[in-house]
Design an enzyme around this catalytic site. Structure first.
Site, short mmCIF file in Angstrom:
data_model
loop_
_atom_site.label_atom_id
_atom_site.label_comp_id
_atom_site.label_asym_id
_atom_site.label_seq_id
_atom_site.Cartn_x
_atom_site.Cartn_y
_atom_site.Cartn_z
CB ALA A 69 -0.76 -0.02 1.29
N GLY A 112 0.88 -5.23 0.99
CA GLY A 112 -0.27 -5.03 0.06
C GLY A 112 0.25 -5.85 -1.35
CD GLU A 115 -2.00 -7.81 2.61
OE1 GLU A 115 -2.00 -6.44 2.44
OE2 GLU A 115 -2.67 -7.89 3.86
CD GLU A 135 1.64 -5.49 5.69
OE1 GLU A 135 2.62 -6.40 6.03
OE2 GLU A 135 0.85 -5.88 4.75
N1 CAA Z 1 4.73 3.53 -0.57
C1 CAA Z 1 5.06 4.55 -0.93
N2 CAA Z 1 6.21 4.79 -1.54
C2 CAA Z 1 7.09 3.69 -1.69
C3 CAA Z 1 6.56 2.30 -1.10
C4 CAA Z 1 5.44 2.10 -0.50
N3 CAA Z 1 4.86 1.26 -0.14
N4 CAA Z 1 7.60 1.51 -1.45
C5 CAA Z 1 8.64 2.21 -2.04
N5 CAA Z 1 8.40 3.45 -2.11
C6 CAA Z 1 8.89 4.56 -2.96
C7 CAA Z 1 10.12 4.93 -1.99
O1 CAA Z 1 9.45 5.97 -1.05
C8 CAA Z 1 10.90 5.91 -3.12
O2 CAA Z 1 10.49 6.92 -3.40
P1 CAA Z 1 11.32 8.18 -3.37
O3 CAA Z 1 12.44 8.23 -4.46
O4 CAA Z 1 10.57 9.45 -3.65
O5 CAA Z 1 11.94 8.51 -1.98
C9 CAA Z 1 10.82 4.71 -4.20
O6 CAA Z 1 9.65 4.16 -3.94
C10 CAA Z 1 11.93 3.74 -4.20
O7 CAA Z 1 12.07 3.22 -3.01
P2 CAA Z 1 13.45 2.96 -2.09
O8 CAA Z 1 14.31 3.89 -2.37
O9 CAA Z 1 12.98 2.48 -0.80
O10 CAA Z 1 13.97 1.78 -2.98
P3 CAA Z 1 15.04 0.62 -2.40
O11 CAA Z 1 15.16 -0.39 -3.51
O12 CAA Z 1 16.09 1.16 -1.31
O13 CAA Z 1 14.01 -0.29 -1.20
C11 CAA Z 1 11.95 -1.62 -0.69
C12 CAA Z 1 13.06 -1.11 -1.81
C13 CAA Z 1 12.67 -2.43 0.20
C14 CAA Z 1 10.73 -2.21 -1.39
C15 CAA Z 1 11.41 -0.13 0.29
O14 CAA Z 1 11.10 0.64 -0.79
C16 CAA Z 1 10.51 -0.55 1.28
O15 CAA Z 1 10.60 -1.30 2.24
N6 CAA Z 1 9.25 0.00 0.75
C17 CAA Z 1 8.25 -0.33 1.82
C18 CAA Z 1 7.72 -1.69 1.83
C19 CAA Z 1 6.32 -1.81 2.83
O16 CAA Z 1 6.60 -1.37 3.90
N7 CAA Z 1 5.21 -2.41 2.13
C20 CAA Z 1 4.08 -2.40 3.24
C21 CAA Z 1 3.22 -1.15 2.94
S1 CAA Z 1 1.77 -1.32 4.08
C22 CAA Z 1 0.63 -2.17 3.45
O17 CAA Z 1 0.98 -2.72 2.50
C23 CAA Z 1 -0.40 -2.40 4.27
C24 CAA Z 1 -1.47 -3.44 3.75
O18 CAA Z 1 -1.38 -4.63 4.15
C25 CAA Z 1 -2.17 -3.23 2.73
#
Ligand code: CAA
Length: 261
Positions: A69, A112, A115, A135
């Protein structure tokens, strides 16, 4: 299906009868913002309603299927706002699509994203795919089915480990535990998924959809009720052209000509 231009997804028909939906929000690693989910629902419903389509492939990029998400969109939400909008409820629409959906997962399938893959019927993984439910690291829990579908797929104790630690797991682990049906080289993944979708789409669609519905029923009800559901669907297929044709073709040693009726 297929004509419309979207902002966050791409749609195409790479081979006859197969709808390909590609998540296309590369700057955010395909984070699933609300407008993307709305577009995805629209495209999937269009594919479901299109009689020329028999199966759907859902994919992302080689780097990321979907990173979850959209955290930036979610971060200021309050309990009142999530309750009022019933946040994430519309994600579940994908589970109501009648045609089979193959999730072709390369790169990250997190939160998500994992999921969403699990709302498909089949998951094929690229060898470098990374799955996870991180999460917990954000102060929340999976909200689009992760605690239920991952647990059913990989087992209670393994699911607890991954949901409570937020650790990622690999494509090979996903395959070893029954979540991913196959692992392919990343560059081959979409082609192989489209091939499998074309095979599914070549069969009689009434039987395909009865099979999908019956397998899904196993997650909803006990064994006796599930067997009854299966039997009713099985018997119902004997009223179709495709059952007569499929069995006649076998007996006559020829290819069947299914009509989806
Ligand atoms: N939401 C919004 N933006 C996101 C995102 C997310 N879930 N995942 C990545 N991005 C964005 C980053 O903010 C970044 O944007 P900027 O360049 O503007 O800073 C861009 O995508 C690239 O990401 P990274 O620089 O972090 O890339 P990386 O290769 O270093 O890392 C990653 C990759 C490990 C996937 C890392 O981005 C990450 O941990 N992302 C979040 C993953 C996460 O926590 N997902 C769960 C979300 S909660 C959810 O999903 C609830 C549910 O159950 C429905």
């Amino acid at each position: 299906f297929g004509d419309k231009k979207y902002e966050h997804i791409l749609t195409s028909t790479p081979v006859p009868k197969v709808a390909l939906v590609t998540l296309n929000r590369p700057k955010a690693l395909n984070a699933l913002c609300t407008p993307l989910i709305k577009e995805l629902n629209e495209a999937l419903q269009a594919a479901d309603a299109d009689p020329t389509i028999g199966a759907i492939v859902l994919t992302g990029s080689e780097k990321s299927f979907a990173a979850g998400a959209d955290i930036k969109e979610m971060k200021d939400k309050t309990v009142t706002s999530v309750l009022n909008e019933n946040f994430i409820e519309e994600w579940g629409n994908m589970a109501n699509i009648k045609k089979p959906i193959i999730a072709a997962v390369n790169g990250f399938a997190l939160g998500g994203g994992c999921e969403l893959a699990m709302m498909a019927d089949i998951i094929y993984a690229g060898a470098k795919a990374k799955f996870g439910q991180p999460e917990i690291k954000l102060g929340v829990i999976p909200g689009a089915g992760g605690t239920q579908r991952l647990t059913r797929a990989i087992g209670l104790y393994r699911a607890n480990h991954y949901i409570l630690t937020g650790e990622m797991f690999t494509a090979q682990q996903a395959a070893d535990w029954g979540l991913a049906a196959k692992v392919y080289e990343p560059a081959q993944l979409v082609d192989e998924s489209v091939k499998a979708a074309a095979q599914i789409a070549s069969y009689g669609q009434l039987a395909v959809q009865a099979a999908k519905a019956s397998v899904h029923q196993s997650a909803e009800v006990g064994l006796r009720a599930g067997l009854e559901f299966e039997r009713v669907r099985f018997h119902g297929l004997f009223g179709t052209h495709d059952q007569k044709e499929g069995m006649a073709a076998f007996a006559e040693k020829r290819e069947p000509n299914f009509k989806n009726e």
